[in-house]
Write an enzyme that holds these catalytic residues in place. Structure first.
Site, PDB file in Angstrom:
ATOM      1  N   MET A 115      36.861  41.460  53.275  1.00 55.75           N
ATOM      2  CA  MET A 115      37.496  42.546  52.526  1.00 55.75           C
ATOM      3  C   MET A 115      39.020  42.489  52.598  1.00 55.75           C
ATOM      4  O   MET A 115      39.708  42.633  51.603  1.00 55.75           O
ATOM      5  CB  MET A 115      37.004  43.905  53.045  1.00 55.75           C
ATOM      6  CG  MET A 115      37.430  45.062  52.162  1.00 55.75           C
ATOM      7  SD  MET A 115      36.906  46.656  52.787  1.00 55.75           S
ATOM      8  CE  MET A 115      35.143  46.552  52.644  1.00 55.75           C
TER       9      MET A 115
ATOM     10  N   ARG B 154      33.994  42.581  17.755  1.00 50.05           N
ATOM     11  CA  ARG B 154      34.399  43.660  18.658  1.00 50.05           C
ATOM     12  C   ARG B 154      34.902  44.816  17.803  1.00 50.05           C
ATOM     13  O   ARG B 154      34.114  45.450  17.127  1.00 50.05           O
ATOM     14  CB  ARG B 154      35.461  43.109  19.629  1.00 50.05           C
ATOM     15  CG  ARG B 154      35.679  43.922  20.858  1.00 50.05           C
ATOM     16  CD  ARG B 154      36.556  43.221  21.886  1.00 50.05           C
ATOM     17  NE  ARG B 154      37.898  42.887  21.409  1.00 50.05           N
ATOM     18  CZ  ARG B 154      38.878  42.441  22.201  1.00 50.05           C
ATOM     19  NH1 ARG B 154      38.672  42.253  23.480  1.00 50.05           N
ATOM     20  NH2 ARG B 154      40.062  42.157  21.704  1.00 50.05           N
TER      21      ARG B 154
ATOM     22  N   LYS C  50      49.221  45.283  27.467  1.00 48.65           N
ATOM     23  CA  LYS C  50      48.183  46.237  27.859  1.00 48.65           C
ATOM     24  C   LYS C  50      47.854  46.055  29.343  1.00 48.65           C
ATOM     25  O   LYS C  50      48.285  45.082  29.970  1.00 48.65           O
ATOM     26  CB  LYS C  50      46.943  46.045  26.992  1.00 48.65           C
ATOM     27  CG  LYS C  50      46.335  44.672  27.064  1.00 48.65           C
ATOM     28  CD  LYS C  50      45.198  44.543  26.059  1.00 48.65           C
ATOM     29  CE  LYS C  50      44.483  43.224  26.233  1.00 48.65           C
ATOM     30  NZ  LYS C  50      43.274  43.147  25.431  1.00 48.65           N
TER      31      LYS C  50
ATOM     32  N   TYR D  97      31.765  35.507  57.982  1.00 48.91           N
ATOM     33  CA  TYR D  97      30.400  35.986  57.720  1.00 48.91           C
ATOM     34  C   TYR D  97      29.501  34.865  57.226  1.00 48.91           C
ATOM     35  O   TYR D  97      29.902  34.088  56.348  1.00 48.91           O
ATOM     36  CB  TYR D  97      30.414  37.072  56.643  1.00 48.91           C
ATOM     37  CG  TYR D  97      31.114  38.348  57.043  1.00 48.91           C
ATOM     38  CD1 TYR D  97      30.657  39.107  58.111  1.00 48.91           C
ATOM     39  CD2 TYR D  97      32.226  38.784  56.337  1.00 48.91           C
ATOM     40  CE1 TYR D  97      31.299  40.297  58.452  1.00 48.91           C
ATOM     41  CE2 TYR D  97      32.875  39.967  56.677  1.00 48.91           C
ATOM     42  CZ  TYR D  97      32.405  40.711  57.740  1.00 48.91           C
ATOM     43  OH  TYR D  97      33.036  41.869  58.085  1.00 48.91           O
TER      44      TYR D  97
HETATM   45  C1  LIG Z   1      44.012  42.258  19.830  1.00 53.60           C
HETATM   46  C2  LIG Z   1      44.693  41.395  20.831  1.00 53.60           C
HETATM   47  N1  LIG Z   1      45.724  40.625  20.437  1.00 53.60           N
HETATM   48  C3  LIG Z   1      46.373  39.823  21.293  1.00 53.60           C
HETATM   49  C4  LIG Z   1      46.005  39.739  22.619  1.00 53.60           C
HETATM   50  C5  LIG Z   1      46.758  38.824  23.544  1.00 53.60           C
HETATM   51  O1  LIG Z   1      45.934  37.813  24.012  1.00 53.60           O
HETATM   52  P1  LIG Z   1      46.522  36.620  24.899  1.00 53.60           P
HETATM   53  O2  LIG Z   1      46.802  37.181  26.229  1.00 53.60           O
HETATM   54  O3  LIG Z   1      45.424  35.628  24.896  1.00 53.60           O
HETATM   55  O4  LIG Z   1      47.743  36.144  24.206  1.00 53.60           O
HETATM   56  C6  LIG Z   1      44.934  40.508  23.069  1.00 53.60           C
HETATM   57  C7  LIG Z   1      44.505  40.416  24.465  1.00 53.60           C
HETATM   58  O5  LIG Z   1      43.368  40.405  24.819  1.00 53.60           O
HETATM   59  C8  LIG Z   1      44.258  41.355  22.155  1.00 53.60           C
HETATM   60  O6  LIG Z   1      43.229  42.125  22.541  1.00 53.60           O
END
Ligand SMILES: Cc1ncc(COP(=O)(O)O)c(C=O)c1O
Length: 373
Positions: free
Chosen positions: A311, A134, A38, A263
């Site tokens: 920045m 969640r 993802k 800064y």
């Molecule tokens: C439902 C779910 N499974 C697996 C994972 C993979 O997690 P990780 O990167 O800790 O292996 C995630 C990532 O957040 C997730 O949301």
């Protein structure tokens, strides 16, 4: 040719090596890998990462959204793709047509998916919340979800039932044990409704590495495939970090004692030294929290970041280096010579987790893929 001043090298051979190391770690459990890619493969670029994982025999993938799923379908037409997040009803018909697996967390989700599958069947993974709080139906309420699936009269094909761990990386193993127990109880309830899906899964990276009992039909690693330890300590040498974040020395100047830098003057120079300016800053993901804490690598040596991160520039003390040239390569994250700065270490310096370090690398930094073949 003028190259970029800040870039990320993504070593796909290391990614492949990590898949193999992870598989060995599963120790004959026979679990299939569902690679979690993802958020643009944790910021490294979904298409290249997905193609390489496919070549390594990974056939299942988890993504966050409908948009990510459809983009991945374009890259891997034959992959099993699961959307882990919630999907707006308007996106459901397209996902059903693309044979993307849906996460269903409530009776309402089931009804919407059934409606979207009017002319076919939606393939689904039911999600049980065993303690994460969640997505997913609360484990005590799972019967309502199973009843909704039955009422959908064949429009929902339940391929999987899964849960997600909230404490897989924690020293205390008890919360995970409790989650597993709740998950098993929900599976027993599912069986009472005639639901015996072929894919059970619960473990993310930390869960797969630490708990043999969680190596079920499928495991869902994400971060570990990038060679980063979700527990923040550092993985075994079998794994290699995939990303190396680089820049170049833009300028060098001598600075006498008593001067302050950047800064707010948060760093005062004690002894005469040389200070290099690097063209990277918080707009690239180099965090303000690393001011006066982090180091970078130049010529294989650590050089401290001095003064506040700005920045698009940071300052590093190079007074201890014998030779440093303008436009010399600098490693912000990764290995140079014998030294290495890991995402785990950068996370500690910022009081955060390694996930945020990698996912915080700005999308505008070019990703340069190595070992594509
Ligand atoms: C439902 C779910 N499974 C697996 C994972 C993979 O997690 P990780 O990167 O800790 O292996 C995630 C990532 O957040 C997730 O949301």
């Amino acid at each position: 040719m003028i190259g970029p001043s800040v870039w990320i090298e993504v070593d796909l051979a290391s990614l492949a090596r990590n898949v193999r190391a992870f598989r060995r770690g599963l120790r004959h459990a026979g679990s299939a890998i569902m690679a979690i890619i993802k958020d643009d493969a944790y910021g490294l670029g979904m298409p290249a990462v997905a193609r390489r994982l496919w070549r390594e025999g990974v056939r299942a993938y988890g993504v966050a959204s409908a948009q990510e799923a459809l983009a991945l379908r374009g890259v891997l037409p034959r992959a099993t793709i699961l959307v882990l997040g919630c999907v707006h009803p308007s996106a459901l018909p397209g996902l059903v047509r693309a044979r993307v697996r849906l996460t269903l967390s409530s009776p309402e989700d089931v009804r919407q998916a059934a409606r979207a599958a009017r002319h076919g069947r939606a393939i689904a993974h039911l999600k049980i919340d065993t303690g994460m709080g969640r997505l997913g139906v609360w484990h005590e309420d799972c019967d309502a979800l199973f009843a909704a699936v039955r009422a959908a009269a064949g429009r929902i094909e339940v391929e999987g039932i899964y849960t997600h761990l909230s404490h897989a990386d924690a020293a205390d193993e008890r919360p995970t044990t409790v989650q597993l127990w709740r998950y098993r109880r929900a599976l027993a309830r599912a069986a009472c409704w005639g639901l015996k899906p072929k894919l059970l899964h619960a473990a993310n990276s930390a869960g797969s590495l630490r708990f043999a009992a969680l190596r079920l039909d499928v495991v869902r690693p994400g971060l570990v495939l990038h060679g980063i330890d979700p527990m923040g300590r550092g993985l075994s040498r079998e794994y290699r970090p995939v990303a190396t974040w680089k820049t170049r020395v833009a300028s060098i100047k001598s600075v006498g004692p008593g001067r302050t830098l950047s800064y707010g003057g948060t760093h005062r120079v004690r002894r005469a030294t040389r200070i290099a300016a690097l063209p990277v800053g918080y707009s690239h993901g180099y965090r303000v929290a690393w001011s006066n804490k982090a180091s970078v690598l130049i010529g294989g040596r650590r050089c401290p970041v001095v003064g506040r991160v700005t920045m698009d520039q940071i300052l590093v003390d190079v007074g201890h280096l014998k030779a440093v040239r303008r436009w010399q390569e600098v490693v912000l994250l990764g290995r140079q010579g014998r030294e290495r700065i890991g995402a785990e270490e950068l996370a500690r310096w910022a009081g955060t987790i390694p996930y945020e370090v990698q996912c915080g690398l700005s999308a505008r930094i070019p990703r340069i893929y190595k070992n594509i073949r």
